[in-house]
Design a protein around this motif. Structure first.
Motif, PDB file in Angstrom:
ATOM      1  N   GLN A  54      50.978  34.160   7.799  1.00  0.00           N
ATOM      2  CA  GLN A  54      50.404  35.280   7.061  1.00  0.00           C
ATOM      3  C   GLN A  54      51.494  36.073   6.353  1.00  0.00           C
ATOM      4  O   GLN A  54      52.572  36.289   6.912  1.00  0.00           O
ATOM      5  N   ALA A  55      51.181  36.516   5.145  1.00  0.00           N
ATOM      6  CA  ALA A  55      52.092  37.387   4.399  1.00  0.00           C
ATOM      7  C   ALA A  55      52.058  38.789   5.000  1.00  0.00           C
ATOM      8  O   ALA A  55      50.985  39.346   5.229  1.00  0.00           O
ATOM      9  N   SER A  64      54.136  38.627  -1.458  1.00  0.00           N
ATOM     10  CA  SER A  64      55.223  37.646  -1.366  1.00  0.00           C
ATOM     11  C   SER A  64      55.080  36.572  -2.424  1.00  0.00           C
ATOM     12  O   SER A  64      53.994  36.341  -2.959  1.00  0.00           O
ATOM     13  N   LEU A  96      56.871  36.942   5.742  1.00  0.00           N
ATOM     14  CA  LEU A  96      55.722  36.296   6.364  1.00  0.00           C
ATOM     15  C   LEU A  96      55.947  36.217   7.869  1.00  0.00           C
ATOM     16  O   LEU A  96      57.066  36.418   8.346  1.00  0.00           O
TER      17      LEU A  96
END
Length: 194
Positions: A100-101, A105, A60
């Protein structure tokens, strides 16, 4: 054998603290597993960060947007790291960062209220988070001082040394953003160092 996310988390905890088997069972019930798709936003700027997030799988990034809507990456996170807008979490104010990924994940998260309950039930968990907060503060202070005192080349070399696994997983323009330089300047630095 692939470890389950909560097994990864318990192993991570035990690197810093000792907990009994009954406490381990309790801890497992308090943390919620959440899957994120690549590019999914976990936290939006303007929303209060109410959870601590442990990365069991994936990566992330935390970033903010300046007045020109330009992204500035504050933090990367990979397996066995924690990611958060810690200022928002601790002050109970709206976040200034997005999280944010970067890949599909899996995170384990716990709400602030549940974590406070867990502190009372398993005192070792409070010690664990105190150690994590201390480490986060030291890392933040070190990054601030480095950004003011080191050249871009020195910052990049340190990043490559400390975060080799991250450098190999994220696009170069994101590394440039994290270092506070343009992608073109990073490309020129890389040509000199490779």
């Amino acid at each position: 054998m692939v470890m389950k996310p909560k097994d990864i988390f318990i192993t991570h905890l035990k690197k810093s603290i000792s907990i009994s088997e009954s406490d381990e069972i309790l801890v497992r019930t308090y943390f919620i597993e959440r899957e994120l798709k690549k590019k999914e936003i976990l936290l939006f700027a303007g929303k209060e960060s109410c959870h601590m997030q442990f990365i069991a799988k994936g990566s992330l990034r935390a970033y903010y947007l300046d007045e020109d809507a330009k992204e500035h990456i504050v933090q990367f996170g990979i397996e066995e790291w924690w990611v958060n807008d810690l200022y928002s979490y601790l002050t109970k104010t709206p976040a200034t960062q997005y999280i944010q990924a970067l890949e599909d994940s899996i995170i384990l998260q716990i709400h602030r209220d549940k974590l406070n309950e867990l502190y009372d039930l398993v005192p070792a968990i409070e010690r664990f988070f105190r150690l994590k907060f201390e480490k986060a503060y030291v890392a933040f202070q070190n990054r601030t001082i480095n950004s003011m005192s080191k050249t871009a080349e020195e910052r990049y070399e340190e990043f490559r040394t400390k975060y080799r696994a991250i450098e190999q997983r994220v696009p170069q323009y994101m590394v440039a953003s994290y270092l506070g330089i343009t992608p073109e300047f990073l490309s020129a630095i890389r040509k000199k160092t490779i």
